[in-house]
Each structure stands twice: as C-alpha cells, then as structure tokens.
Design an enzyme around this catalytic site. Sequence first.
Site, short mmCIF file in Angstrom:
data_model
loop_
_atom_site.label_atom_id
_atom_site.label_comp_id
_atom_site.label_asym_id
_atom_site.label_seq_id
_atom_site.Cartn_x
_atom_site.Cartn_y
_atom_site.Cartn_z
N TYR A 1 41.63 53.29 -21.74
CA TYR A 1 41.24 52.86 -23.08
C TYR A 1 41.38 53.97 -24.11
O TYR A 1 41.73 53.73 -25.25
CB TYR A 1 39.77 52.39 -23.09
CG TYR A 1 39.56 51.09 -22.37
CD1 TYR A 1 39.61 49.88 -23.05
CD2 TYR A 1 39.32 51.06 -21.01
CE1 TYR A 1 39.44 48.67 -22.39
CE2 TYR A 1 39.14 49.85 -20.34
CZ TYR A 1 39.20 48.66 -21.05
OH TYR A 1 39.05 47.48 -20.40
N HIS B 1 33.30 44.25 -9.04
CA HIS B 1 33.29 44.70 -10.44
C HIS B 1 31.82 44.73 -10.88
O HIS B 1 31.42 44.01 -11.79
CB HIS B 1 34.15 43.78 -11.30
CG HIS B 1 34.55 44.36 -12.62
ND1 HIS B 1 35.86 44.45 -13.05
CD2 HIS B 1 33.82 44.88 -13.64
CE1 HIS B 1 35.91 44.98 -14.25
NE2 HIS B 1 34.68 45.26 -14.65
N GLU C 1 43.69 47.81 -16.83
CA GLU C 1 42.91 47.52 -18.04
C GLU C 1 43.42 48.38 -19.18
O GLU C 1 43.78 49.54 -18.97
CB GLU C 1 41.41 47.80 -17.86
CG GLU C 1 40.67 46.76 -17.07
CD GLU C 1 39.17 47.04 -16.98
OE1 GLU C 1 38.59 47.52 -17.97
OE2 GLU C 1 38.61 46.77 -15.91
N GLU D 1 36.64 50.72 -10.88
CA GLU D 1 36.02 51.85 -11.56
C GLU D 1 34.79 52.40 -10.85
O GLU D 1 33.67 52.32 -11.37
CB GLU D 1 35.64 51.47 -13.00
CG GLU D 1 36.83 51.09 -13.86
CD GLU D 1 36.47 50.99 -15.34
OE1 GLU D 1 35.27 50.96 -15.66
OE2 GLU D 1 37.39 50.95 -16.15
N ARG E 1 44.09 39.19 -13.45
CA ARG E 1 43.22 40.03 -12.65
C ARG E 1 41.79 39.59 -12.89
O ARG E 1 41.29 39.65 -14.01
CB ARG E 1 43.41 41.48 -13.07
CG ARG E 1 42.64 42.43 -12.21
CD ARG E 1 42.39 43.75 -12.91
NE ARG E 1 41.07 44.15 -12.49
CZ ARG E 1 40.35 45.10 -13.02
NH1 ARG E 1 40.80 45.79 -14.02
NH2 ARG E 1 39.18 45.37 -12.55
N ASN F 1 43.13 52.15 -15.28
CA ASN F 1 42.42 51.65 -16.46
C ASN F 1 42.45 52.72 -17.53
O ASN F 1 42.01 53.85 -17.30
CB ASN F 1 40.96 51.32 -16.12
CG ASN F 1 40.83 50.10 -15.23
OD1 ASN F 1 41.82 49.52 -14.79
ND2 ASN F 1 39.60 49.69 -14.97
C1 GBH Z 1 35.90 48.76 -18.49
O1 GBH Z 1 35.12 49.91 -18.35
C2 GBH Z 1 35.31 47.71 -17.60
O2 GBH Z 1 36.00 47.66 -16.35
C3 GBH Z 1 35.21 46.34 -18.20
O3 GBH Z 1 34.35 45.56 -17.45
C4 GBH Z 1 34.75 46.47 -19.63
O4 GBH Z 1 34.51 45.24 -20.24
C5 GBH Z 1 35.81 47.23 -20.38
O5 GBH Z 1 35.96 48.50 -19.85
C6 GBH Z 1 35.49 47.40 -21.84
O6 GBH Z 1 34.30 48.10 -21.98
O7 GBH Z 1 26.90 52.67 -22.33
O8 GBH Z 1 27.48 54.74 -23.39
O9 GBH Z 1 26.90 54.73 -21.05
C7 GBH Z 1 35.48 51.01 -19.11
C8 GBH Z 1 34.61 52.22 -18.78
C9 GBH Z 1 32.32 52.55 -18.31
C10 GBH Z 1 33.09 52.80 -20.50
C11 GBH Z 1 30.90 52.48 -18.81
C12 GBH Z 1 31.69 52.70 -21.04
C13 GBH Z 1 29.38 53.09 -20.50
C14 GBH Z 1 29.19 53.82 -21.80
N1 GBH Z 1 33.26 52.08 -19.28
N2 GBH Z 1 30.77 53.21 -20.07
S1 GBH Z 1 27.49 54.01 -22.15
#
Ligand code: GBH
Length: 470
Positions: free
Chosen positions: A314, A129, A379, A174, A84, A312
Amino acid sequence: DDRLPIASHTMFPKGFMFGASTAAYQVEGGWNADGKGMSIWDNITHVHPDFIRTYQNGDVADDSYHLYKEDVKALKAVGMQLYRFSISWPRILPNGRINQINQPGLDYYMNLIDELLANDITPIVALYHWDLPQALEDIGGWLNPDIAQYFEEYADLIFKTYGDKVKWWITINEAWSVINGYGSFAWAPALNLHGTGDYLAGHNLLRAHGKAYRLYQRKYSHFGGKLSMAFCGAMCLPASDAPEDIAAAERCYQFSFGWFAHPVFKGDYPPIMREMVDRNSKAEGRNVSRLPYFTQEEINEINGTVDWFGLNYYTSMMTKNGITGDNPSTLRDTEMIQYWDPSWPSTASDWVKVVPQGIRVLAKKVKEEYGNPLTIVTENGYSDHGDRDVDRIGYFESHLAEIRRAIYEDGCNIVGIAIWSIIDNFEWKDGYTVKFGIVEVDFNSPNKTRTLKKSAYWFQNYIAMHKLIQ
Ligand code: GBH
C-alpha cells in the site's frame, strides 16, 4: 518470448492476471448464521464497541454470506480473472477444532467457488485473514504452541473439500499484522504484549504455516495447487544516503517482510533480527531471547514452504537510524525512526501515503532476497471517504505502471494482481467510513446494493487495453 520489448511501455505480459481481493470478516456478515462460531473480531467488537472508531462491526457487513453472487457479478462486470477471498475458520469449525464441523459453512464456500468457476474467475483462497475462532483465543490463540496443529487440522479439511477446484492458496494473510494483535492494543485480540507476545505469535504462525504446507505436499499434491503466505509491511526507504540510514532501512525490511519471508524461503529468521533481539534480550538481563528459536526439525519443516510470493503493498515509509518505541518492542529492537515524506499525498487511512515507486523497490528486493519467486500482488489499494474515486484511479494507474517497470526493467516475475478491494467493506478499526472498493456498497439499503464506481469502469477499460491477447 512472451515479454515483447515493443509492448513494454504499455502492455502487461501475456497471461498476466487482473483481479481483486476481500476477506471474510470484512464482507460476509452472517456472524452467527447457520452454526458459525465466534471469531476474535466478533468478540472484541461486541464486548468493546469502542474498539472501532465508528462503533460499527462486521455483523452484517456487505452480507456477502447471502449476496456472494452479487460480488461475482461485480468482478465479472469489471473483467476480473482472479478473486482472492478468505475462509472464516469459525464458520467451518465453530470451536476451532476438528471435532465439530459446520456443514453450512463448507457449503457456502463451495457455492462461492462454483459461482466463480462458472464465470471463469480463478479463486485464490486464504485460510486465515485474522478472524481466529474465539474458542482458540480463549486457550491462548497464536501464543499457544498447539495452535500449529489445530491450524493443520483445519487446513486438512479445507484442502480435502476444495482442493480439486482451488489451485492458489494463501495460508496466512499478513502474519506481520496478526502479531500486532499480540504486541499492541491496536488489533484483535489486543493483548499488548509488545516485544514478547508478538514474537511468540509470529513463531507459531510460521510453525502453523509449515505444517499446513507439508500436509498439502503429503496428502494433496495430486491437486497441483500452489501455496503461499501474503506478506506485508510498509516498504522502508532510507531517509538519506548515509550508510547508517541505509542499514536502518534494511533492518526495517527484515523486521517486517523478512520476519516471515526469510524463514519460509531460507529456514530461519533473518540473521539481523536474531542478532538484535538476542542482544537486547541479554542486555535486559534475560537468559532466554524474546525471539524464540526453531528446533532443527522445525527449520526443516518450514524451509522452502512457499510456491509463490503474495505481495501486499500500500505504502512506504522513510526510515533512519535511531532508537524509539516501547521497551521492549519490535520497533525498538529494529533501531529505526520512521516518518512520511511530506510530499507524499495522503489517503483516508492514516497509515497510507501514496508512494507508487515503493512497489517497484519492494518487488526488486523480493527478487534479490528470494531468487525471483513467482509473485502475485495480493493487495494494493486506495482509501477515501467516498469522495476521491478519481484519485483512486490515479493510484492504480501509477502503481500498475511501476509494476510494469518491475517486470520489464528489473525482471521481476510478477504474474498478476488482486487489488484491494472489489467492494467497499468493513475497514477494521475505521468501520465503514473508510472505503477501498471500486464498487460502492449502500450499507443502508437492505440488499446492500452494489454500484460500480468510476474506478471500476476505468479498470474495465484498463484491463481491456493493457492485456496481451491470451
Ligand atoms: C490490509 O492490511 C489488510 O489485509 C486488509 O484486510 C485491509 O482491509 C487492507 O489492508 C486495508 O487496510 O490501527 O494504526 O494500528 C494492511 C496492513 C495492518 C495496516 C494493520 C494497518 C493497523 C494500523 N495493515 N495496520 S493501526
């Protein structure tokens, strides 16, 4: 029956696909190569280097613009069947609009796709993205209603060019993260229009997605591709059995995953979101809700515009009833207070705690809310500082086990996973110091040497051991 009960404890169903993800700005580099235009991430990291904690940027990154064959080699070495990746809009259309097409940009992705197909790896391609052409941000970005049409024009070119080779598409990765750039200082373009700009941006993201989907149906359905969005949010677990905390967790879900999934599955915003934002807007003395309304025509255009669910996941958060956050803001509108359970292990990302059971709860929620859609986990991953790769293995092991439970015990229609990420890459505000890859990248070497980590070898084994023969 593919789903042999005897295999349920260890094996994935026949046909289950394993793969990995990246995104253009995080791996490609070549920020101004061969006619590429500026994106909002090029701009913000150049104008405000301190926007990134480490003062780094994605100018060179993994240099995948030149080294994509190394990435395909890594995927192949691990035994991945899916890759992806995302297309950089300004690499194709330097000013964002269709009147200027950058042929070397189109060639780059064609070469990448051909390389994948030659290696029996199926591409899943995201159109967006986060690297919006700066030229479009200059005229309002996702706040400008015309962007829906610009996105449609861009999608048209992409579908036309690659449609015979790519069958899995993601329009927007996202949307809930994209709106953060309009509602906070934390993300590009960092406008901090909390409680207003975020809702407007989200509205136009949904309109853009709907137009791209309908365009595909009209002009490219003979290619037989499947379109989706990749949805995100921290999964919200109720902090207690109290009804008000359970309700708060439900609001949390609807204000993140639901904000975008509900409209594309059911035609409009989640009712609770409509109700809360309308009520608060009114109480603030506004005549017009901060959450825009779709016209009937737009509802028809957006309703039923995903063929599969890009999930996605985490991490999770504990959620309880209460009011906090800037006034106005999406957080305040949600009326919730969130925290991490102290027992959840930390990672190198401040927002990620290890909560494997959350992915099963989320998958079940998706099944119940939207009629058990075809789902790919687009993800899922673990970050360290290059020092906890063994914990990365534990992370994947436990999440994959929960995915199997979601499939066999809850009946969720999950058919694959693309982990984050195949290679270490530019981790947005954390620069290169926070690493998600199962393949290490030596950012100091001129050819950005890729080396498989233990977790890559583990994955190679895991795939071989857990796949039923095709
Ligand atoms: C994903 O976002 C992304 O799709 C990917 O590009 C990224 O590398 C991966 O996660 C790992 O991070 O700076 O405190 O405001 C996950 C969702 C959205 C979580 C933005 C963190 C910002 C936190 N992310 N968010 S902050």
